[in-house]
Design a protein around this motif. Structure first.
Motif, PDB file in Angstrom:
ATOM      1  N   GLY A 171       0.819  -1.316   0.171  1.00  0.00           N
ATOM      2  CA  GLY A 171      -0.416  -0.049   0.148  1.00  0.00           C
ATOM      3  C   GLY A 171       0.548   1.286  -0.285  1.00  0.00           C
ATOM      4  N   VAL A 172       2.175   0.939   0.795  1.00  0.00           N
ATOM      5  CA  VAL A 172       3.138   1.931   1.107  1.00  0.00           C
ATOM      6  C   VAL A 172       3.395   2.674  -0.503  1.00  0.00           C
ATOM      7  N   MET A 173       3.812   1.263  -0.715  1.00  0.00           N
ATOM      8  CA  MET A 173       4.793   2.266  -2.829  1.00  0.00           C
ATOM      9  C   MET A 173       3.077   2.093  -3.452  1.00  0.00           C
ATOM     10  N   SER A 174       2.086   2.274  -3.494  1.00  0.00           N
ATOM     11  CA  SER A 174       1.417   2.469  -4.676  1.00  0.00           C
ATOM     12  C   SER A 174       1.300   4.246  -4.481  1.00  0.00           C
ATOM     13  N   ASP A 175       0.789   4.643  -2.955  1.00  0.00           N
ATOM     14  CA  ASP A 175       0.523   5.408  -2.697  1.00  0.00           C
ATOM     15  C   ASP A 175       1.339   6.593  -2.960  1.00  0.00           C
ATOM     16  N   VAL A 176       2.711   6.232  -2.493  1.00  0.00           N
ATOM     17  CA  VAL A 176       4.464   6.893  -2.646  1.00  0.00           C
ATOM     18  C   VAL A 176       4.502   7.012  -4.610  1.00  0.00           C
ATOM     19  N   ILE A 177       4.143   5.861  -5.183  1.00  0.00           N
ATOM     20  CA  ILE A 177       4.209   5.585  -6.338  1.00  0.00           C
ATOM     21  C   ILE A 177       4.008   6.574  -7.558  1.00  0.00           C
ATOM     22  N   SER A 178       2.307   6.649  -6.841  1.00  0.00           N
ATOM     23  CA  SER A 178       1.576   7.194  -7.410  1.00  0.00           C
ATOM     24  C   SER A 178       1.648   8.931  -7.599  1.00  0.00           C
ATOM     25  N   LYS A 222       0.836  10.289 -10.520  1.00  0.00           N
ATOM     26  CA  LYS A 222      -0.061   9.941 -12.171  1.00  0.00           C
ATOM     27  C   LYS A 222      -0.855   9.392 -11.245  1.00  0.00           C
ATOM     28  N   ARG A 223      -2.184   8.929 -11.395  1.00  0.00           N
ATOM     29  CA  ARG A 223      -2.955   8.519 -10.392  1.00  0.00           C
ATOM     30  C   ARG A 223      -2.477   7.184 -10.574  1.00  0.00           C
ATOM     31  N   LEU A 224      -2.825   5.935  -9.570  1.00  0.00           N
ATOM     32  CA  LEU A 224      -3.015   4.563  -9.440  1.00  0.00           C
ATOM     33  C   LEU A 224      -2.927   4.044 -10.769  1.00  0.00           C
ATOM     34  N   PHE A 225      -1.742   3.090 -11.012  1.00  0.00           N
ATOM     35  CA  PHE A 225      -2.827   2.766 -12.771  1.00  0.00           C
ATOM     36  C   PHE A 225      -3.485   0.920 -12.495  1.00  0.00           C
ATOM     37  N   GLY A 226      -4.633   0.885 -13.015  1.00  0.00           N
ATOM     38  CA  GLY A 226      -5.153   0.053 -13.264  1.00  0.00           C
ATOM     39  C   GLY A 226      -5.338  -0.087 -11.338  1.00  0.00           C
ATOM     40  N   TYR A 227      -6.049   0.825 -10.516  1.00  0.00           N
ATOM     41  CA  TYR A 227      -6.790   0.864  -9.632  1.00  0.00           C
ATOM     42  C   TYR A 227      -7.136   0.142  -8.791  1.00  0.00           C
ATOM     43  N   ASN A 265       1.618  -3.610 -12.572  1.00  0.00           N
ATOM     44  CA  ASN A 265       0.643  -1.658 -12.752  1.00  0.00           C
ATOM     45  C   ASN A 265       1.105  -0.835 -11.569  1.00  0.00           C
ATOM     46  N   TRP A 266       2.467  -1.234 -10.560  1.00  0.00           N
ATOM     47  CA  TRP A 266       3.365  -0.228 -10.350  1.00  0.00           C
ATOM     48  C   TRP A 266       4.108   0.634 -11.542  1.00  0.00           C
ATOM     49  N   LEU A 267       5.050  -0.621 -12.533  1.00  0.00           N
ATOM     50  CA  LEU A 267       5.373  -0.465 -13.544  1.00  0.00           C
ATOM     51  C   LEU A 267       5.027   0.320 -14.207  1.00  0.00           C
ATOM     52  N   PHE A 268       3.654   0.676 -14.620  1.00  0.00           N
ATOM     53  CA  PHE A 268       2.836   1.249 -15.762  1.00  0.00           C
ATOM     54  C   PHE A 268       2.398   2.171 -15.129  1.00  0.00           C
ATOM     55  N   THR A 269       2.399   2.308 -13.553  1.00  0.00           N
ATOM     56  CA  THR A 269       1.979   4.170 -12.988  1.00  0.00           C
ATOM     57  C   THR A 269       3.573   5.004 -13.612  1.00  0.00           C
ATOM     58  N   LEU A 270       4.161   4.135 -13.013  1.00  0.00           N
ATOM     59  CA  LEU A 270       5.394   4.964 -13.517  1.00  0.00           C
ATOM     60  C   LEU A 270       5.371   5.195 -15.157  1.00  0.00           C
ATOM     61  N   TRP A 271       5.294   4.527 -16.207  1.00  0.00           N
ATOM     62  CA  TRP A 271       5.038   4.820 -17.495  1.00  0.00           C
ATOM     63  C   TRP A 271       3.917   6.109 -17.672  1.00  0.00           C
ATOM     64  N   GLY A 272       5.050   6.510 -18.167  1.00  0.00           N
ATOM     65  CA  GLY A 272       4.582   7.944 -18.630  1.00  0.00           C
ATOM     66  C   GLY A 272       3.991   8.793 -17.400  1.00  0.00           C
ATOM     67  N   GLY A 273       4.658   9.019 -17.104  1.00  0.00           N
ATOM     68  CA  GLY A 273       4.561   9.567 -15.248  1.00  0.00           C
ATOM     69  C   GLY A 273       5.753  10.445 -15.754  1.00  0.00           C
ATOM     70  N   TYR A 303      13.091   4.823  -1.576  1.00  0.00           N
ATOM     71  CA  TYR A 303      12.335   3.295  -1.306  1.00  0.00           C
ATOM     72  C   TYR A 303      11.764   2.341  -2.090  1.00  0.00           C
ATOM     73  N   ALA A 304      10.798   2.831  -2.515  1.00  0.00           N
ATOM     74  CA  ALA A 304       9.518   2.531  -3.509  1.00  0.00           C
ATOM     75  C   ALA A 304       9.945   2.257  -5.064  1.00  0.00           C
ATOM     76  N   VAL A 305      11.291   2.664  -5.621  1.00  0.00           N
ATOM     77  CA  VAL A 305      11.244   2.243  -6.557  1.00  0.00           C
ATOM     78  C   VAL A 305      12.783   0.701  -6.643  1.00  0.00           C
ATOM     79  N   GLY A 306      13.012   0.928  -5.357  1.00  0.00           N
ATOM     80  CA  GLY A 306      14.161   0.060  -5.011  1.00  0.00           C
ATOM     81  C   GLY A 306      13.654  -1.063  -4.446  1.00  0.00           C
ATOM     82  N   PHE A 307      12.589  -1.216  -4.177  1.00  0.00           N
ATOM     83  CA  PHE A 307      11.072  -2.034  -3.553  1.00  0.00           C
ATOM     84  C   PHE A 307      11.285  -3.464  -4.926  1.00  0.00           C
ATOM     85  N   ILE A 308      10.599  -2.314  -6.194  1.00  0.00           N
ATOM     86  CA  ILE A 308      10.300  -3.497  -7.319  1.00  0.00           C
ATOM     87  C   ILE A 308      11.396  -4.599  -7.614  1.00  0.00           C
TER      88      ILE A 308
END
Lengths: 210, 638, 341
Positions: free
Chosen positions: B283-290, B295-300, B352-360, B370-375
């Motif tokens: 959850g933390v990752m999703s919020d931080v990445i978005s 960008k809004r979270l891809f595929g919420y 979905n995380w990767l595609f949240t980053l995509w185009g962001g 930390y969020a990106v290193g996590f993936i």
């Protein structure tokens, strides 16, 4: 109704709404909370049931389930506990009618029935110990007393809880604070009864037919 | 005799409290002390800070234990710490890190963020919330006392019987484990129940389930797992306690007992536990990445359903920890396939995380690092997880360093990275100033590199035939160099952790220049719509939520604040109370009494608990009101 | 080595390099280089899963690094990216592809899980032998029910024959593991688990306990000695009619010392000792074993060390120290033990 309203309500002592236990956010939280707690307790009992089923054959030198259990007495205990469920429902009905006397009467009977059930259970345990079925004697004994004992301690807790709520009702009457507590305690009491139905089936009846 | 004296002292003590018959001035001095406010608080934000402090405190212990083990393993046939002592280290390291570090730190984030994210003034049961924290602390303290009195538990964090029974582990070590964990477990269960009720009942108007931020969602599912996952542990711990303290025979083979029952109960708890600590991190990752990709979270929606699915499947796979127990090929196959199935929802999340980053438009703050290193880290932990789900292959990996590497990849690469990301992300919300970013980046890189240095090589150590929980190995095994690399990495991680502490210290000194407004990260979710740190009542007026990422939505509409859903009126707040602390002290005393088989003391402790419960039930607590003028003044000040 | 398996080779190259760095002889305890059929089947599954997982990693890492490099926010760029809701096609794609990959993995998994779980045939035959392995704190007992042999610490097996090992425990949970031959199985009290092992080449394979079992869990090693059928038969003969009688006067004295101090726990077959202790390893043929206590090289110096202070070698062992014996008794005891064949 928000909590602020609850406070105003308590100060003005207006008549209770038709479902006082659900009238406040606190009350609704309590009811949701008890349901969640019941969920957790169900898992706890499921684990103890599983343990009992795995170990019930390990009576070693002690008596087997067939030799041990006497259905008439257990059936009587079951009847008592189920009746107490009914009386607690009547208590809640009284609560909805805003009738303190009725609440005290029916919850009082509930407590008495619960105590009678506990008495029977203790008597039963003493009998079993005399027959050589002990907590430390075999894995079956340990599992049996742990399962039934955990249920018994829930009954004891229920009795204490409902009694203390009756004292509070006697002191403060039926308010937006006491009614959710009563309602929640009766839900808990139903749960304890349902668990007993499973114990009666799984432990006693299945123990009798092998 | 000693117990009688203890009893007497307690009786006097309780008598004194009940009659109020001692120094009133002293009580007043207590009450006016700043510490009293923290000991009695029921405010979720303060409890969150307490959880963070508690988790951080025990993190020091767990970390030192890990370092000592790695030092012992630096040389083959080393004699630094061997035998039972090493077993104590590994048992306490595992138990501490899972129960007293990962869980409380996640609960810290949940306490801080969830009510703010759903637009609530507090949690559903503030009293229970405080009780949950104090029980965790009492349990953790009890277990760590074992280092000083009577020896620590030495049967692993899994505490398998029969090695944990009296016959093979005499002394008090395992009793500390059983009672400490039982007490902390009660607290955790209450915490889970509280968050469930909070999320179900306390959402602001318009905050439908499918508008909740993902951290709230994953915490919601994790709380459900707590609620249904901890009772099996409770049951199992009771059985062990009965065997050890009261002569029951659950696990005594000679009297018909069955040790495998414990393994089942433990893992029925243990596997959901893994998801309990990983889901909130997701959850933390999703919020931080978005947030930092803007960008809004891809595929919420599919993220939400993946979370639910992971939670559900989490209960179906416990036996994959027990492939070698000998359950037969049918059971093993079923659990293998169920385990593989979890890869699907987890994969959904990763993509979905990767595609949240995509185009962001990605900004690399420390939280984002930390969020990106996590993936990639978590993906590596995940793929070894799939490898472990193959039973015949698992016969080779099981209980080796391969498994150690795997679960550290998910627990550190997943949970710890998530916690640290969350810490950097919500720190300004908690305290009103951000952490120092330069030090933060040093902290991240040292910790990140140290982590991979430590654990990547451990896969190979395992395949070279070194089982886990070994205090030594022989030079002929050819794994000396690998172990040395791993130890160097562990030291590096320690340096990274020290940098974090340093950062907290330095940032506190520089807080004037690091001051954060309500919304330092250009946030998306509701917690960023209010001042930092939030006032005690969080929201002067409950907000009207109109979309997913509602704060972002309002900002895009050009609004400066959330639209209120209610008029400004006085706010009702619960009173602080010392009862949770007193109840936990009671449990602590009871636990200590049972550990030392002083049953009188145990009963006294439980009596304290029961008396406190009655006091809670009988004394009506109406709370207090914050009047409109005061709210206006506070809001203006912020 | 697994022929034609690039991944296995990659690992092996890595491993060889490490070995070279560590400067040690080749251990026969490598999961990636198994010498038996069971271990090889398991390695096949390991390789298959490694291929699939590397594929997954490559895809993820490729997207990951592309995204990180391509979509960085430039300084001063305050534009707001397009708020994409999601894509059903993509979601389906990354559900379906993993499912396919998992099915590819699951089918051989289930097949091997079942095929390796077969128990030993009921009737005796020359194609296989049966062994019972019993875990104790902190040593292994081996029984050959068909040959009427009890031994400890060293499991002798004939090359090329299937060996059905029945694993159990006398006290706590252990796990029986010979990494170079096959995967492990738990040794639980009150249960019997089976693992089929076999060795294709003669040699000595290191065995381990893989479930935390107490203070000396790390030192509960044993050895699997795989030998040619003829050698194995010789070994069986020798074990069945062991040469345990003392020859020299010193050895005779040693036997007396043994009877006074050791026989309540240790047994030696083929002697007229009054007791056959069963709490500790059977010492028949002691001098032919490679290791003392499963751990130290079998020579006089180590034997001396072990007898004087076992606690220093294996923390938590039940074996008491015998440093109270006078020098002469100790010497004769050692002489007797080392005469046992």
């Amino acid at each position: 109704m928000s909590s602020a309203e609850l406070h105003h309500h308590a100060q003005t002592s207006a008549p209770l709404p038709p479902h006082p236990e659900k009238a406040t956010l606190e009350g609704r939280n309590k009811i949701l909370g008890i349901w969640l707690l019941i969920g957790a307790e169900t898992v706890l009992f499921a684990c103890l049931f599983g343990t009992y089923l795995a170990l019930r054959g390990s009576n070693m030198n002690g008596p087997t389930t067939e030799e041990l259990f006497q259905i008439p007495m257990v059936a009587a205990a079951t009847l008592i506990l189920l009746t107490s469920s009914l009386t607690s429902v009547l208590g809640v009905v009284g609560m909805h009618q805003n009738n303190v006397k009725k609440v005290q009467l029916w919850f009082g009977i509930t407590v008495l029935l619960g105590a009678a059930f506990l008495g029977l259970e203790i008597y039963e345990f003493i009998e079993y110990v005399h027959e050589g079925h002990t907590f430390t004697g075999s894995a079956f004994g340990s599992a049996f007393y742990t399962l039934i004992g955990t249920h018994g301690s829930h009954v004891l807790f229920g009795i204490t809880w409902i009694s203390s709520l009756m004292i509070q009702v006697a002191r403060r009457g039926l308010t937006l604070e006491t009614t959710p507590k009563l309602f929640v305690a009766s839900l808990y009491w139903h749960f304890v009864d349902v668990v007993w139905v499973f114990i009666f089936t799984v432990v006693y009846l299945m123990g009798k037919v092998g | 005799m000693a117990t009688l004296v203890v009893l007497l002292v307690f009786a006097l003590f309780i008598g004194a409290i009940l009659t109020g018959g001692y120094n009133k001035q002293m009580i007043e001095r207590f009450r006016s002390h700043w510490l009293w406010e923290w000991l009695t608080t029921v405010d979720h934000k303060k409890i969150g800070v307490l959880y963070a402090l508690g988790g951080g405190f025990f993190f020091i212990f767990g970390g030192i234990e890990a370092l000592l083990m790695r030092i012992q393993l630096f040389f083959p046939d080393n004699h630094f710490i061997v035998g039972r002592d090493f077993n104590e280290l590994l048992s306490m390291h595992g138990t501490t890190m899972i129960f007293f570090v990962a869980m409380p730190l996640l609960f810290a984030l949940m306490n801080v963020a969830i009510p703010l994210q759903i637009g609530a003034r507090d949690v559903a049961f503030p009293f229970l919330n405080a009780l949950g924290f104090w029980l965790f602390f009492a349990g953790a303290l009890l277990m760590n006392l074992s280092w000083l009195f009577g020896g620590a538990p030495d049967s692993g964090w899994t505490n398998y019987v029969p090695i944990a029974l009296n016959e093979y582990s005499p002394g008090t070590g395992i009793d500390y484990y059983v009672l400490g964990l039982q007490i902390a477990g009660f607290g955790t269960t209450m915490g889970g129940l509280n968050f469930l009720a909070t999320i179900i009942n306390m959402r602001a108007p318009g905050m439908s389930f499918l508008r909740m931020p993902l951290f709230t969602w994953t915490s919601f599912v994790a709380s459900a797992l707590v609620l249904f996952g901890f009772p099996p542990l409770t049951a199992g711990l009771f059985l062990v306690m009965f065997d050890r303290l009261f002569g029951a025979q659950f696990f005594e083979v000679a009297l018909g007992g069955n040790p495998v029952i414990w393994q089942h109960l433990f893992w029925i708890f243990g596997h959901p536990e893994v998801y309990i600590v990983i889901l909130p991190a997701f959850g933390v990752m999703s919020d931080v990445i978005s947030n930092f990709a803007r960008k809004r979270l891809f595929g919420y929606t599919s993220m939400v359903f993946a979370t639910l699915l992971i939670g559900f499947l989490g209960f179906m796979v416990w036996a994959h920890h027990m492939f070698t127990v000998g359950m037969g090929p049918m059971v093993n196959s079923i659990f293998a396939i169920a385990t593989m199935a979890i890869a699907v929802p987890t994969g959904i999340k990763v993509f979905n995380w990767l595609f949240t980053l995509w185009g962001g438009k990605i900004t690399f703050t420390t939280a984002m690092l930390y969020a990106v290193g996590f993936i990639p880290t978590f993906v590596m932990g995940g793929v070894t997880g799939i490898m472990l789900s193959v039973p015949p292959a698992d016969f080779q990996y099981h209980d080796t360093y391969f498994v150690v590497a795997h679960f550290h990849y998910v627990l550190i690469g997943g949970t710890v990275f998530g916690i640290l990301s969350g810490l950097y992300y919500w720190w300004p919300k908690m305290f009103g100033y951000t952490l120092n970013e330069t030090l933060g980046k040093w902290n991240f890189w040292i910790f990140f590199i140290g982590f991979h240095l430590t654990f990547l090589i451990q896969h190979v150590i395992g395949l070279y035939g070194m089982p886990r929980r070994y205090f030594t190995y022989q030079a002929e095994d050819g794994i000396t160099l690998f172990n040395q690399i791993s130890t160097v990495g562990a030291v590096m991680m320690a340096v990274g952790a020290i940098l974090l502490v340093l950062n907290i210290f330095v940032s506190y000194r520089q807080r004037e220049s690091l001051v954060a407004g309500g919304d330092p990260w250009d946030g998306r979710t509701l917690e960023w719509a209010i001042p930092s740190p939030p006032p005690v009542y969080n929201f002067a007026q409950l907000p009207q939520v109109r979309a997913l990422d509602c704060w972002w939505h309002e900002k895009m509409e050009g609004n400066k604040e959330m639209e209120p859903a209610e008029p400004l009126e006085s706010i009702h707040m619960p009173n602080d109370t010392p009862l949770p602390l007193i109840m936990s002290i009671g449990f602590f005393i009871a636990g200590l009494g049972l550990v030392f088989r002083a049953f009188e003391v145990g009963i006294v402790g439980l009596l304290v608990v029961i008396v406190a419960m009655f006091m809670r039930s009988f004394k009506p607590d109406h709370g207090y009101h914050i009047e409109v003028e005061e709210i206006k003044a506070t809001e203006k000040g912020a | 080595m697994s022929r034609g398996k690039p991944i296995g080779r990659l690992f092996l190259v890595f491993a060889m390099f490490a070995l070279f760095m560590a400067g040690c002889e080749k251990p026969m305890s490598n999961v990636l280089d198994p010498q038996g059929k069971t271990g090889k089947e398991q390695l096949h599954l390991i390789n298959l899963s490694v291929y699939i997982m590397i594929l997954v990693c490559v895809v993820v890492f490729a997207i990951f690094f592309y995204v990180l490099l391509r979509f960085r926010r430039k300084p001063g760029d305050n534009s707001i990216p397009k708020q994409v809701e999601g894509s059903l096609t993509l979601e389906i794609l990354w559900i379906v592809i993993p499912v396919i990959l998992l099915v590819i993995l699951a089918i051989p998994t289930v097949a091997v899980t079942f095929s390796q779980a077969k128990a030993a045939p009921k009737q005796q035959s020359d194609d296989f032998i049966r062994v019972k392995a019993i875990g104790h704190q902190f040593w292994w007992e081996f029984q050959y029910p068909d040959h009427n042999i009890r031994t400890a610490q060293e499991l002798h097996i004939p090359v090329g024959k299937k060996v059905y090992v029945e694993v159990t425990s006398d006290d706590v949970v252990h796990a029986f593991w010979v990494p170079g031959l096959a995967g492990k199985v738990d040794a639980s009290p009150g249960r019997i688990n089976r693992v089929p092992i076999d060795a294709e080449k003669p040699g000595v394979y290191k065995g381990r306990c893989a479930e935390l079992c107490g203070a000396s869990h790390a030192l509960m090693n044993f050895q699997v000695v795989a030998e040619k059928s003829s050698d194995f038969d010789k070994w069986v003969k020798k074990r069945q009619s062991p040469n345990s009688d003392p020859q020299t006067a010193e050895q005779k004295d040693g036997k007396k010392v043994f009877a006074q101090n050791c026989m309540s726990c240790h047994a030696i077959d083929g002697t007229q000792l009054k007791m056959r202790g069963n709490k500790a390893p059977n010492l028949t043929g002691f001098s032919s074993r490679n290791k003392i206590a499963g751990l130290l090289d079998n020579n006089e110096k180590n034997l001396d060390r072990w007898l004087h202070n076992p606690e220093e070698v294996k923390p938590g062992t039940y074996m008491p120290g015998f440093s109270h014996l006078d020098k002469k008794d100790m010497t004769s005891l050692k002489a007797y033990l080392q005469s046992l064949e």
